[in-house]
Design a protein around this motif. Structure first.
Motif, PDB file in Angstrom:
ATOM      1  N   MET A 154       0.843  -1.200   0.000  1.00 50.52           N
ATOM      2  CA  MET A 154       0.000   0.000   0.000  1.00 50.52           C
ATOM      3  C   MET A 154       0.874   1.244   0.000  1.00 50.52           C
ATOM      4  O   MET A 154       1.676   1.445   0.910  1.00 50.52           O
ATOM      5  CB  MET A 154      -0.911   0.012   1.224  1.00 50.52           C
ATOM      6  N   GLU A 155       0.724   2.073  -1.038  1.00 52.71           N
ATOM      7  CA  GLU A 155       1.497   3.315  -1.128  1.00 52.71           C
ATOM      8  C   GLU A 155       0.665   4.463  -0.572  1.00 52.71           C
ATOM      9  O   GLU A 155      -0.212   4.989  -1.242  1.00 52.71           O
ATOM     10  CB  GLU A 155       1.885   3.594  -2.582  1.00 52.71           C
ATOM     11  N   ASN A 156       0.972   4.807   0.662  1.00 47.77           N
ATOM     12  CA  ASN A 156       0.281   5.818   1.467  1.00 47.77           C
ATOM     13  C   ASN A 156      -0.573   5.099   2.500  1.00 47.77           C
ATOM     14  O   ASN A 156      -1.508   4.360   2.156  1.00 47.77           O
ATOM     15  CB  ASN A 156      -0.583   6.767   0.623  1.00 47.77           C
ATOM     16  N   GLY A 157      -0.252   5.319   3.767  1.00 47.14           N
ATOM     17  CA  GLY A 157      -0.997   4.680   4.856  1.00 47.14           C
ATOM     18  C   GLY A 157      -2.305   5.363   5.196  1.00 47.14           C
ATOM     19  O   GLY A 157      -2.948   5.003   6.186  1.00 47.14           O
ATOM     20  N   ALA A 158      -2.745   6.317   4.368  1.00 45.76           N
ATOM     21  CA  ALA A 158      -3.989   7.039   4.639  1.00 45.76           C
ATOM     22  C   ALA A 158      -5.198   6.123   4.805  1.00 45.76           C
ATOM     23  O   ALA A 158      -6.104   6.440   5.600  1.00 45.76           O
ATOM     24  CB  ALA A 158      -4.253   8.068   3.545  1.00 45.76           C
ATOM     25  N   PRO A 159      -5.305   4.986   4.090  1.00 46.17           N
ATOM     26  CA  PRO A 159      -6.469   4.114   4.275  1.00 46.17           C
ATOM     27  C   PRO A 159      -6.605   3.529   5.679  1.00 46.17           C
ATOM     28  O   PRO A 159      -7.663   2.979   6.008  1.00 46.17           O
ATOM     29  CB  PRO A 159      -6.246   2.998   3.240  1.00 46.17           C
ATOM     30  N   LEU A 160      -5.578   3.660   6.503  1.00 45.33           N
ATOM     31  CA  LEU A 160      -5.707   3.216   7.897  1.00 45.33           C
ATOM     32  C   LEU A 160      -6.639   4.134   8.683  1.00 45.33           C
ATOM     33  O   LEU A 160      -7.122   3.755   9.765  1.00 45.33           O
ATOM     34  CB  LEU A 160      -4.340   3.140   8.566  1.00 45.33           C
ATOM     35  N   GLU A 161      -6.874   5.334   8.152  1.00 45.36           N
ATOM     36  CA  GLU A 161      -7.928   6.231   8.640  1.00 45.36           C
ATOM     37  C   GLU A 161      -7.839   6.546  10.143  1.00 45.36           C
ATOM     38  O   GLU A 161      -8.844   6.839  10.785  1.00 45.36           O
ATOM     39  CB  GLU A 161      -9.313   5.632   8.343  1.00 45.36           C
ATOM     40  N   GLY A 162      -6.634   6.437  10.701  1.00 50.08           N
ATOM     41  CA  GLY A 162      -6.507   6.715  12.131  1.00 50.08           C
ATOM     42  C   GLY A 162      -7.034   5.610  13.025  1.00 50.08           C
ATOM     43  O   GLY A 162      -7.125   5.785  14.246  1.00 50.08           O
ATOM     44  N   ASP A 163      -7.373   4.472  12.468  1.00 51.12           N
ATOM     45  CA  ASP A 163      -7.951   3.345  13.206  1.00 51.12           C
ATOM     46  C   ASP A 163      -6.923   2.216  13.248  1.00 51.12           C
ATOM     47  O   ASP A 163      -6.652   1.575  12.234  1.00 51.12           O
ATOM     48  CB  ASP A 163      -9.229   2.881  12.515  1.00 51.12           C
ATOM     49  N   ILE A 164      -6.345   1.949  14.393  1.00 50.90           N
ATOM     50  CA  ILE A 164      -5.268   0.962  14.500  1.00 50.90           C
ATOM     51  C   ILE A 164      -5.735  -0.429  14.094  1.00 50.90           C
ATOM     52  O   ILE A 164      -4.935  -1.251  13.614  1.00 50.90           O
ATOM     53  CB  ILE A 164      -4.690   0.952  15.942  1.00 50.90           C
ATOM     54  N   ALA A 165      -7.030  -0.722  14.221  1.00 52.58           N
ATOM     55  CA  ALA A 165      -7.548  -2.041  13.842  1.00 52.58           C
ATOM     56  C   ALA A 165      -7.430  -2.286  12.344  1.00 52.58           C
ATOM     57  O   ALA A 165      -7.404  -3.447  11.888  1.00 52.58           O
ATOM     58  CB  ALA A 165      -8.997  -2.182  14.280  1.00 52.58           C
ATOM     59  N   LEU A 166      -7.345  -1.213  11.557  1.00 54.59           N
ATOM     60  CA  LEU A 166      -7.275  -1.379  10.110  1.00 54.59           C
ATOM     61  C   LEU A 166      -5.906  -1.873   9.640  1.00 54.59           C
ATOM     62  O   LEU A 166      -5.768  -2.334   8.496  1.00 54.59           O
ATOM     63  CB  LEU A 166      -7.637  -0.076   9.407  1.00 54.59           C
ATOM     64  N   VAL A 167      -4.897  -1.809  10.501  1.00 51.45           N
ATOM     65  CA  VAL A 167      -3.600  -2.383  10.131  1.00 51.45           C
ATOM     66  C   VAL A 167      -3.755  -3.884   9.902  1.00 51.45           C
ATOM     67  O   VAL A 167      -3.358  -4.425   8.864  1.00 51.45           O
ATOM     68  CB  VAL A 167      -2.532  -2.105  11.217  1.00 51.45           C
ATOM     69  N   GLU A 168      -4.361  -4.565  10.861  1.00 57.62           N
ATOM     70  CA  GLU A 168      -4.572  -6.012  10.718  1.00 57.62           C
ATOM     71  C   GLU A 168      -5.585  -6.302   9.603  1.00 57.62           C
ATOM     72  O   GLU A 168      -5.453  -7.303   8.879  1.00 57.62           O
ATOM     73  CB  GLU A 168      -5.055  -6.612  12.032  1.00 57.62           C
ATOM     74  N   TYR A 169      -6.569  -5.453   9.443  1.00 57.50           N
ATOM     75  CA  TYR A 169      -7.552  -5.627   8.377  1.00 57.50           C
ATOM     76  C   TYR A 169      -6.860  -5.702   7.014  1.00 57.50           C
ATOM     77  O   TYR A 169      -7.141  -6.589   6.196  1.00 57.50           O
ATOM     78  CB  TYR A 169      -8.546  -4.463   8.400  1.00 57.50           C
ATOM     79  N   PHE A 170      -5.936  -4.774   6.777  1.00 55.91           N
ATOM     80  CA  PHE A 170      -5.268  -4.757   5.481  1.00 55.91           C
ATOM     81  C   PHE A 170      -4.239  -5.885   5.366  1.00 55.91           C
ATOM     82  O   PHE A 170      -3.993  -6.384   4.252  1.00 55.91           O
ATOM     83  CB  PHE A 170      -4.643  -3.392   5.215  1.00 55.91           C
ATOM     84  N   VAL A 209       1.178   2.577  14.863  1.00 59.30           N
ATOM     85  CA  VAL A 209       1.100   1.866  13.583  1.00 59.30           C
ATOM     86  C   VAL A 209       2.362   1.030  13.355  1.00 59.30           C
ATOM     87  O   VAL A 209       2.279  -0.130  12.924  1.00 59.30           O
ATOM     88  CB  VAL A 209       0.881   2.858  12.422  1.00 59.30           C
ATOM     89  N   ILE A 210       3.521   1.588  13.648  1.00 63.02           N
ATOM     90  CA  ILE A 210       4.773   0.837  13.472  1.00 63.02           C
ATOM     91  C   ILE A 210       4.745  -0.427  14.323  1.00 63.02           C
ATOM     92  O   ILE A 210       5.069  -1.530  13.839  1.00 63.02           O
ATOM     93  CB  ILE A 210       5.991   1.702  13.842  1.00 63.02           C
ATOM     94  N   SER A 211       4.370  -0.302  15.574  1.00 66.13           N
ATOM     95  CA  SER A 211       4.312  -1.469  16.464  1.00 66.13           C
ATOM     96  C   SER A 211       3.300  -2.498  15.961  1.00 66.13           C
ATOM     97  O   SER A 211       3.556  -3.711  16.004  1.00 66.13           O
ATOM     98  CB  SER A 211       3.941  -1.034  17.886  1.00 66.13           C
ATOM     99  N   GLU A 212       2.173  -2.023  15.469  1.00 67.82           N
ATOM    100  CA  GLU A 212       1.141  -2.935  14.989  1.00 67.82           C
ATOM    101  C   GLU A 212       1.571  -3.619  13.687  1.00 67.82           C
ATOM    102  O   GLU A 212       1.274  -4.802  13.474  1.00 67.82           O
ATOM    103  CB  GLU A 212      -0.172  -2.180  14.797  1.00 67.82           C
ATOM    104  N   MET A 213       2.263  -2.906  12.831  1.00 67.64           N
ATOM    105  CA  MET A 213       2.788  -3.532  11.613  1.00 67.64           C
ATOM    106  C   MET A 213       3.776  -4.636  11.963  1.00 67.64           C
ATOM    107  O   MET A 213       3.767  -5.715  11.349  1.00 67.64           O
ATOM    108  CB  MET A 213       3.434  -2.473  10.708  1.00 67.64           C
ATOM    109  N   ASN A 214       4.630  -4.379  12.937  1.00 69.38           N
ATOM    110  CA  ASN A 214       5.537  -5.426  13.421  1.00 69.38           C
ATOM    111  C   ASN A 214       4.764  -6.624  13.952  1.00 69.38           C
ATOM    112  O   ASN A 214       5.133  -7.781  13.715  1.00 69.38           O
ATOM    113  CB  ASN A 214       6.438  -4.886  14.536  1.00 69.38           C
ATOM    114  N   ARG A 215       3.684  -6.355  14.657  1.00 72.19           N
ATOM    115  CA  ARG A 215       2.915  -7.439  15.290  1.00 72.19           C
ATOM    116  C   ARG A 215       2.206  -8.328  14.283  1.00 72.19           C
ATOM    117  O   ARG A 215       2.177  -9.555  14.435  1.00 72.19           O
ATOM    118  CB  ARG A 215       1.882  -6.858  16.266  1.00 72.19           C
ATOM    119  N   VAL A 216       1.636  -7.710  13.229  1.00 73.40           N
ATOM    120  CA  VAL A 216       0.829  -8.502  12.292  1.00 73.40           C
ATOM    121  C   VAL A 216       1.612  -8.974  11.071  1.00 73.40           C
ATOM    122  O   VAL A 216       1.127  -9.803  10.312  1.00 73.40           O
ATOM    123  CB  VAL A 216      -0.424  -7.724  11.838  1.00 73.40           C
ATOM    124  N   GLY A 217       2.829  -8.453  10.872  1.00 68.33           N
ATOM    125  CA  GLY A 217       3.640  -8.931   9.765  1.00 68.33           C
ATOM    126  C   GLY A 217       3.523  -8.133   8.487  1.00 68.33           C
ATOM    127  O   GLY A 217       3.386  -8.701   7.405  1.00 68.33           O
TER     128      GLY A 217
END
Length: 413
Positions: A154-170, A209-217
């Motif tokens: 994903m080029e631009n993390g804007a779709p995360l919309e400020g919602d940390i749950a969307l990291v795992e969603y994507f 977001v960085i921590s969550e990206m590490n967590r979900v891979g």
């Protein structure tokens, strides 16, 4: 122990010297033949190809097949036949979100979902040619089957919309890296192109977001971010990062979108990979001035002769003028950027290819105009004395190493 290490290093040096001597004895035709063999032998991963956005703009639809990249396409930089010719096996499909889309709540996510679905639709429609890849193992399996893998970033993390749950969603949707921002600051961090410096690097949400990206891979991609953001990512991320489509600022002074020497060294120390962007403006600080002069000359000539670019006489003139006044960068300059990374990091473990095909318009360098042309770059690297193993690392082993480490860290979370 030290003696054994020194002897081993000396032995490797002798082997490399022998390889270089052998290479110098090969003719240009023989080197090109070897390059063409290697691109078919090795998996080639490209960190960034903007096909999904091109499909969206070109009106890709399954039934009508408006943009059918399973066969030769008349425009763009990517299609299946050219990719197979060039040896491209795993182009990361850029789920590109223009910065203006982040201004309307919910729209960036909606657009990202549509591009992800379109990419999956492409694989579903042409299953003999393409397959979605979620891991290096998938890429290896598809390679053996003769298919082109379509991992997604994903080029631009804007779709995360400020919602940390969307990291795992994507992540579950198939996204395997996120470029934290694009042309403007967003909720995650500051952009290299935006002088506002909203957060002074990462926002507090961005740190989460960085921590969550590490967590979900999900791999952290630092292309497009501000320098402050980069250094904060290096401090925070438990996993190595990538620059999916960036080049070396040493050759483009003042262009913050590229990485400076200290950043490249740090990325290497953290086992990350910079994947070199092929766009001429990323390769050569003098390109824009040359291109402006070139365009001005062509426009004035057409006006003086009352011709359009489609006129046969104009085509002949422009072709001849271009031969003598080529404003674009070239494949040798891409190799120069690779040389610089190797010099800064002390080896070939931290560099790869991130062309930005279908994303940088007509600024692609001479010799690397589409996905069929990777042999030209491999030829240049062979000519400079890089070993087969060095080239294998650049083609796929380096990014696979990062990808697998990100998976491993996530599995322990």
């Amino acid at each position: 122990m030290k003696t054994r290490i020194l002897l081993a290093i000396f032995g490797l040096s002798l082997i490399n010297m022998a390889c270089e001597t052998t290479r110098k004895e090969l003719s240009d035709d023989e080197l090109m033949s070897k390059a063409k063999e290697l691109v078919q032998q090795y998996i080639i991963v490209d960190g960034h190809v903007d096909l999904p956005y091109r499909m969206e703009q070109g009106g890709f639809m399954v039934q009508q097949k408006v943009l059918n990249v399973s066969v030769g396409a008349s425009d763009g930089n990517f299609d299946f036949p050219r990719a197979k010719e060039g040896g491209l096996d795993a182009p990361f499909m850029s789920i590109y979100i223009p910065a203006q889309y982040q201004q309307v709540p919910g729209y960036a996510k909606k657009f990202a979902d549509s591009l992800i679905n379109m990419t999956k639709q492409l694989a579903d429609t042409y299953p003999d040619e393409f397959a979605i890849a979620y891991s290096p193992d998938d890429v290896e399996q598809h390679f053996k089957a003769g298919k082109i893998s379509l991992p997604m970033g994903m080029e631009n993390g804007a779709p995360l919309e400020g919602d940390i749950a969307l990291v795992e969603y994507f992540q579950k949707a198939g996204i395997r890296y996120v470029t934290l921002t694009h042309g403007r600051d967003n909720k995650i961090c500051d952009s290299s192109y935006d002088t506002t410096r909203t957060h002074g690097g990462l926002s507090e949400y961005g740190r989460q977001v960085i921590s969550e990206m590490n967590r979900v891979g999900i791999m952290v991609d630092i292309s497009h971010v501000s320098d402050d953001t980069f250094w904060q990512v290096m401090e925070l991320s438990k996993a190595p990062a990538i620059a999916s489509h960036s080049s070396v600022r040493h050759f483009t002074p003042g262009f913050e979108r590229n990485m400076n020497d200290e950043m490249i060294k740090k990325l290497g120390e953290n086992d990350g990979v910079i994947m070199i962007n092929f766009g001429s403006s990323f390769l050569d600080g003098e390109y824009r001035a040359r291109r402006a002069a070139y365009d001005e000359h062509v426009i004035n000539w057409l006006a003086d002769n009352e011709l359009t670019r489609d006129d046969p006489k104009a085509k002949t003139y422009i072709e001849e003028y271009t031969k003598n006044n080529d404003p674009w960068s070239n494949v040798q300059k891409v190799a120069d950027h690779i040389d610089r990374v190797v010099e800064l990091t002390g080896g070939t473990d931290n560099v790869g290819f991130g062309s930005d095909f279908d994303g940088v318009g007509d600024s692609l360098p001479t010799g690397l105009k589409d996905v069929s042309t990777y042999p030209n770059l491999i030829y240049e690297l062979l000519k400079r004395g890089y070993s087969d193993e060095d080239i294998a690392k650049m083609c796929y082993k380096n990014v696979f190493r990062v990808w697998r480490e990100v998976e491993e860290i996530a599995s322990r979370s």
